[in-house]
Each structure stands twice: as C-alpha cells, then as structure tokens.
Design a protein around this motif. Structure first.
Motif, mmCIF file in Angstrom:
data_model
loop_
_atom_site.group_PDB
_atom_site.id
_atom_site.type_symbol
_atom_site.label_atom_id
_atom_site.label_comp_id
_atom_site.label_asym_id
_atom_site.label_seq_id
_atom_site.Cartn_x
_atom_site.Cartn_y
_atom_site.Cartn_z
ATOM 1 N N LYS A 222 5.742 -5.358 5.265
ATOM 2 C CA LYS A 222 5.564 -3.923 5.020
ATOM 3 C C LYS A 222 4.108 -3.540 4.784
ATOM 4 O O LYS A 222 3.684 -2.447 5.173
ATOM 5 C CB LYS A 222 6.413 -3.475 3.824
ATOM 6 C CG LYS A 222 7.901 -3.392 4.121
ATOM 7 C CD LYS A 222 8.611 -2.568 3.069
ATOM 8 C CE LYS A 222 10.056 -2.282 3.468
ATOM 9 N NZ LYS A 222 10.726 -1.383 2.501
ATOM 10 N N LEU A 223 3.345 -4.399 4.116
ATOM 11 C CA LEU A 223 1.965 -4.067 3.785
ATOM 12 C C LEU A 223 0.948 -4.847 4.613
ATOM 13 O O LEU A 223 -0.251 -4.564 4.544
ATOM 14 C CB LEU A 223 1.694 -4.296 2.292
ATOM 15 C CG LEU A 223 2.564 -3.514 1.296
ATOM 16 C CD1 LEU A 223 2.043 -3.702 -0.110
ATOM 17 C CD2 LEU A 223 2.627 -2.037 1.658
ATOM 18 N N ASN B 272 -1.428 8.224 -7.173
ATOM 19 C CA ASN B 272 -1.239 6.831 -6.744
ATOM 20 C C ASN B 272 -1.433 5.883 -7.921
ATOM 21 O O ASN B 272 -2.483 5.897 -8.583
ATOM 22 C CB ASN B 272 -2.232 6.486 -5.632
ATOM 23 C CG ASN B 272 -2.081 7.406 -4.438
ATOM 24 O OD1 ASN B 272 -0.957 7.776 -4.062
ATOM 25 N ND2 ASN B 272 -3.193 7.798 -3.837
ATOM 26 N N ARG C 293 -2.037 6.175 2.372
ATOM 27 C CA ARG C 293 -1.504 6.627 3.671
ATOM 28 C C ARG C 293 -0.249 7.466 3.509
ATOM 29 O O ARG C 293 0.327 7.927 4.500
ATOM 30 C CB ARG C 293 -1.184 5.426 4.562
ATOM 31 C CG ARG C 293 -2.390 4.655 5.073
ATOM 32 C CD ARG C 293 -1.976 3.681 6.178
ATOM 33 N NE ARG C 293 -0.963 2.724 5.725
ATOM 34 C CZ ARG C 293 -1.239 1.526 5.242
ATOM 35 N NH1 ARG C 293 -2.503 1.112 5.140
ATOM 36 N NH2 ARG C 293 -0.257 0.706 4.871
ATOM 37 N N VAL D 297 -4.187 -3.775 -0.474
ATOM 38 C CA VAL D 297 -3.300 -3.322 0.603
ATOM 39 C C VAL D 297 -2.237 -2.369 0.058
ATOM 40 O O VAL D 297 -1.790 -1.459 0.770
ATOM 41 C CB VAL D 297 -2.669 -4.514 1.369
ATOM 42 C CG1 VAL D 297 -3.740 -5.356 2.043
ATOM 43 C CG2 VAL D 297 -1.787 -5.378 0.487
ATOM 44 N N ALA D 298 -1.853 -2.556 -1.216
ATOM 45 C CA ALA D 298 -0.920 -1.607 -1.830
ATOM 46 C C ALA D 298 -1.578 -0.244 -2.010
ATOM 47 O O ALA D 298 -0.942 0.798 -1.790
ATOM 48 C CB ALA D 298 -0.444 -2.150 -3.176
ATOM 49 N N GLY E 57 2.462 6.220 1.824
ATOM 50 C CA GLY E 57 3.590 5.298 1.744
ATOM 51 C C GLY E 57 4.467 5.558 0.534
ATOM 52 O O GLY E 57 4.017 6.087 -0.484
ATOM 53 N N ASP F 126 -4.003 0.988 -0.138
ATOM 54 C CA ASP F 126 -4.066 1.582 1.193
ATOM 55 C C ASP F 126 -2.712 2.175 1.600
ATOM 56 O O ASP F 126 -2.641 3.255 2.198
ATOM 57 C CB ASP F 126 -4.499 0.533 2.214
ATOM 58 C CG ASP F 126 -5.938 0.083 2.029
ATOM 59 O OD1 ASP F 126 -6.707 0.812 1.369
ATOM 60 O OD2 ASP F 126 -6.284 -1.012 2.522
ATOM 61 N N HIS F 127 -1.648 1.466 1.270
ATOM 62 C CA HIS F 127 -0.291 1.938 1.569
ATOM 63 C C HIS F 127 -0.023 3.293 0.905
ATOM 64 O O HIS F 127 0.467 4.237 1.553
ATOM 65 C CB HIS F 127 0.707 0.884 1.082
ATOM 66 C CG HIS F 127 2.116 1.353 0.959
ATOM 67 N ND1 HIS F 127 2.959 1.481 2.035
ATOM 68 C CD2 HIS F 127 2.851 1.717 -0.140
ATOM 69 C CE1 HIS F 127 4.145 1.896 1.631
ATOM 70 N NE2 HIS F 127 4.102 2.056 0.313
ATOM 71 N N TRP G 201 0.057 -7.935 4.190
ATOM 72 C CA TRP G 201 -0.731 -8.825 3.328
ATOM 73 C C TRP G 201 -0.797 -10.218 3.934
ATOM 74 O O TRP G 201 0.229 -10.783 4.317
ATOM 75 C CB TRP G 201 -0.106 -8.882 1.947
ATOM 76 C CG TRP G 201 -0.797 -9.783 0.970
ATOM 77 C CD1 TRP G 201 -2.067 -9.636 0.471
ATOM 78 C CD2 TRP G 201 -0.252 -10.953 0.359
ATOM 79 N NE1 TRP G 201 -2.329 -10.651 -0.419
ATOM 80 C CE2 TRP G 201 -1.251 -11.476 -0.507
ATOM 81 C CE3 TRP G 201 0.980 -11.607 0.452
ATOM 82 C CZ2 TRP G 201 -1.045 -12.622 -1.271
ATOM 83 C CZ3 TRP G 201 1.178 -12.753 -0.302
ATOM 84 C CH2 TRP G 201 0.177 -13.248 -1.157
#
Length: 333
Positions: free
Chosen positions: A299-300, A111, A242, A235-236, A244, A238-239, A302
């Motif tokens: 998408k995220l 990541n 997951r 949040v990116a 993403g 976390d994406h 935010w």
C-alpha cells in the motif's frame, strides 16, 4: 509549512528528524528531555523544550511554525515498568496523546502519524501476525498504545483529520552515518544491552526466560533497523499528504530471531564472549511475535534497506563506542 516531531530528542525520534531534514523538510521538535538529549536533535531542526501535556505550548508551536503534520513519538516504552506503574503509562502514553490529538484538531493539523507497537497483539496465535489480528495486549504499555489508536480512529471519523499508526516491532541499530543511535541510560533493548556488555560497560547481561515454547526456549522477535523505521514514517507522511485514508501498518521484516540468536550475533560481530545469566521470565513478554509486512510494502511502497542482523549489530556497536564521547562533548559545550 513544517512537521512537528514529538519526542524528537529520543532514539527513534532523532532518527526521524534526520530522515526529514535530509529530504528537505522544515522540522520542529517538542521534547521535555526526560529521556532524550538536546545534542541528539539535528541542528537543522528547531527544538522546543517542553511537555506535550502543555496544550498552550503545543498549539503555540503549531501556529508559530506552520505545522501541517505531526509525528508522535513522545511516551514511555518499557513493558515491565508499565506492569509496575500502569497509571503512569496511561498518563504518559494515553492521556497526553489525547491532548495532542485535540491540539491537532483545534489548530487544523490534518495529518498525524503515531508510533504504536506490536505489543497491541499480545501473544498472537499466528506468526507472522497481520494487522487484521485481534488486539490482545498483555501489558499496560500495549493497552496504552491501543487506546491511542482507538482515539485516533474515532477522531478521524469526527473531524477533518487523518492518521497512520505504525506498529513497531523491535527497533535496533543506529544511523549508518553515525549521527544518532540508542543513547538512553539503563536502556532495556536487547541489542543495546548486549553491545554494552560486549564493550565492558556492563559486567554481564540477563536472558529473561528460557522455557518459552520456541526452538531454544527464549523469546523470538522481529528486529527492524531504526533508519528503515524512520523511512516508514516518511512514506506514511507522503501517503497522508496525497489524501490517503487513515490506516494501520506493521513495521518489521517478517523474520524472527531468538534472544540467544541475537546474543550470538553480538558476540560474533564484536569478537567478545561476554557473560550471560539466565533469569526467570519478565511479566508482559510474549513468547514470539513477528510482523507480517505485506500491507505496508504493497500500500505504501515501503522498501527496507537494512534488513540484516549483522549489519544492525555492527552499527549498534559502532554507535556504542562513540556515544560516551558525544555525551561528554555536549556536556562540556
């Protein structure tokens, strides 16, 4: 497991460290302290002083700290300087990023979040500009960041590796709790310069270009609070965790302010009518650029918390009043 933050002793990087440690992450920072400050790194994080060009150091740090995500801020950011020194910018922003990406792939870090820039768009035909607009950088700075985006995209297709590139618009303000802010000497950020002038740290400031095709002739920009930007990285992250997919997102508020409007806000909040000189345009500056932000919001998920120019200015002023004392304390310590 931990998160590696490159450039974590700098302006945005130090706020990213705060965001991460506040939410309980283990954080390790690599910074050569060329423009950052040791005291700016929260004590809950581990600081490794060194250059990301040192691949052995980077790989050793990743393995020693069990790094499973990298957030990459280290680089050079001044547009006019990049015009004067393009090869230096391609070295610092592109070549070194290539080495960092290679180290991530080599050590199995899947990541990766990259601090890109709205400068990849150049002078867009439409505002707000969306992520689907064709890149057309006007400066080596913008080009150096776009090249790194391309490398990340190619690496993600070839390896077990995913990335998010965040295209920043104009970053401003300071940590609401007063723990960090813009501290770089000779900084070129408009709000930083205006606050320094309001507090008498500069005798005057300059407005570069008054003949742009904008309502008052000065450049129009989208100003995002540094803490909201740090949260966008969270949040990116976390994406990606997951599972993403790799993607690119704008980071701004979808509203623009001219240079004259920003200076007026600083004068109003500070109560000081400081001296402003009108100067010719600088190379590499687009007339207007404002972020379309529907993609990152949808998408995220935010949700910015500090979308207020007067609040941004007030916190920048508060930080500017404190930063010299903090630097003095750090030097004495």
């Amino acid at each position: 497991m931990s998160v590696l933050v490159t450039g974590g002793a700098g302006y945005i990087g130090s706020h990213m460290v705060l965001e991460l440690v506040d939410r309980g992450e283990d954080v390790v920072v690599i910074d050569n302290l060329s423009t950052g400050f040791r005291w700016a790194v929260d004590r809950r994080a581990t600081l490794v002083v060194g250059d990301i060009a040192d691949n052995a150091l980077v790989e050793e740090t990743i393995r020693a700290h069990g790094v499973n995500a990298i957030i990459h801020f280290a680089g050079s950011i001044v547009v006019p300087d990049s015009v004067a020194d393009p090869l230096g910018y391609y070295l610092n922003n592109t070549v070194k990023s290539r080495g960092l990406i290679a180290a991530a792939v080599q050590t199995g870090v899947r990541n990766f979040i990259f601090s890109s820039t709205a400068a990849v768009y150049g002078n867009p035909e439409d505002n707000p500009v969306s992520e689907s607009a064709p890149p057309a950088p006007m400066s080596p700075y913008g080009s150096s960041k776009l090249m790194t985006e391309i490398m990340l995209s190619d690496a993600s297709r070839a390896h077990d590796f995913r990335f998010v590139a965040l295209r920043y618009f104009n970053v401003a303000g300071a940590d609401p709790e007063g723990r960090s802010g813009q501290s770089t000497p000779r900084a070129t950020h408009l709000i930083k310069v205006a606050c320094e002038t309001a507090l008498g740290k500069r005798p005057q400031m300059e407005v570069f270009g008054t003949d742009y095709p904008t309502p008052d002739g000065t450049c129009v920009r989208d100003y995002i609070h540094v803490s909201d930007l740090a949260n966008a990285h969270s949040v990116a992250l976390d994406h990606l965790r997951r599972g993403g997919v790799s993607d690119i997102f704008n980071c701004g508020y979808s509203k623009g302010y001219s240079v004259i409007e920003v200076i007026a806000a600083v004068k109003q909040v500070s109560g000081v009518d400081f001296r402003v000189l009108l100067s010719p345009r600088r190379p590499g500056d687009p007339a207007a650029i404002v972020a379309a932000t529907a993609k990152i919001r949808e998408k995220l998920g935010w949700q910015p918390q500090h979308d207020n120019l007067e609040q941004i200015v007030a916190q920048a002023l508060n930080w500017e009043r404190r930063v010299d004392a903090l630097k003095a304390e750090a030097h004495e310590g």
